[in-house]
Write an enzyme that holds these catalytic residues in place. Sequence first.
Site, mmCIF file in Angstrom:
data_model
loop_
_atom_site.group_PDB
_atom_site.id
_atom_site.type_symbol
_atom_site.label_atom_id
_atom_site.label_comp_id
_atom_site.label_asym_id
_atom_site.label_seq_id
_atom_site.Cartn_x
_atom_site.Cartn_y
_atom_site.Cartn_z
ATOM 1 N N SER A 9 0.834 -1.198 0.000
ATOM 2 C CA SER A 9 0.000 0.000 0.000
ATOM 3 C C SER A 9 0.875 1.256 0.000
ATOM 4 O O SER A 9 1.595 1.513 -0.966
ATOM 5 C CB SER A 9 -0.965 -0.034 1.190
ATOM 6 O OG SER A 9 -1.909 1.013 1.118
ATOM 7 N N HIS A 32 -8.675 0.838 0.140
ATOM 8 C CA HIS A 32 -8.574 -0.173 -0.915
ATOM 9 C C HIS A 32 -9.908 -0.848 -1.233
ATOM 10 O O HIS A 32 -9.997 -2.073 -1.355
ATOM 11 C CB HIS A 32 -7.496 -1.213 -0.571
ATOM 12 C CG HIS A 32 -6.129 -0.628 -0.494
ATOM 13 N ND1 HIS A 32 -5.469 -0.144 -1.606
ATOM 14 C CD2 HIS A 32 -5.316 -0.400 0.565
ATOM 15 C CE1 HIS A 32 -4.290 0.343 -1.225
ATOM 16 N NE2 HIS A 32 -4.181 0.207 0.084
#
Length: 293
Positions: free
Chosen positions: A74, A183
């Site tokens: 990420s 996400h």
Amino acid sequence: MGKTLAARFPSARAIFDEADSALGFAISHLCFEGPEDQLKLTENTQPALLTVSIAAYRVLRDEGLTPDLVAGHSLGEYSALVAAGSLAFTDAVRLVRKRGRYMQEAVPPGVGAMAALLKLPDGKLDAILAEASRGEVVSAANLNSPDQVVIAGHAAAVQRAMDLAKAAGAKRAISLPVSAPFHCALMKPAQERLAIDLNGTAFGGLAFPLVNNWRAQPVTMGDEARRGLIEQVPNPVRWTDTVRYLASQGVTRFIEVGAGGVLTGLLRNIVPQLEGIKFGEAEDWEKMHAATA
């Protein structure tokens, strides 16, 4: 976070100074002293973690340790691109502060949630998410290991998915204390805002390949790297596939650069024979140095 690193290594201290200058406030003070409630704000957490990671990386680079490939989970993909020379550190630290703000503002407080599903039996996830949605968003956010999947979406849908996962045999379903549902499709507004900033930022070719979150595939060109950062915002982090790809390329030793050691812990559940070493504080140095000598 990073305080002992900055105290011991001048190159690490220089990175904290660069971050302070780029941001216009002392992110170094937040890293070293807190207060914790301010550090936990996403728009502060993201540049803080990036800065610690690059401070640690600069120490490794000065010691002659150069990676064959890089990957980041990420936010960590920004650190990986700085390490690969594609993205300037000062650009990255400003980008991730905006990224954190955009993510926070994409979903009103209390609307979204995230949860970790541990040891959910194989083949159950898609059906659980489909049943839990009921017209709302709930999807896989982090495919962290065969034993750990993080889901994100509307709070009620995430709770339904947790209940269904436990009924389907998951060992645990744990609600995560996060500020936004990262996400997943609820991050589309953040993606749109961040894309403008990313498209206005210079990305160069990579000195060594990055295996990205979006597709768990290697990229070597700046435009590919930029697109990956745009696409990762509403899409899952394919960490299991990333580690398996790296292993398939002959990688056997991983150095987790930055705060904490979560990714090193995940390695054992993905490819047990892989070696993981963490480096993010001065006390890690001797052990890390001995392992890589």
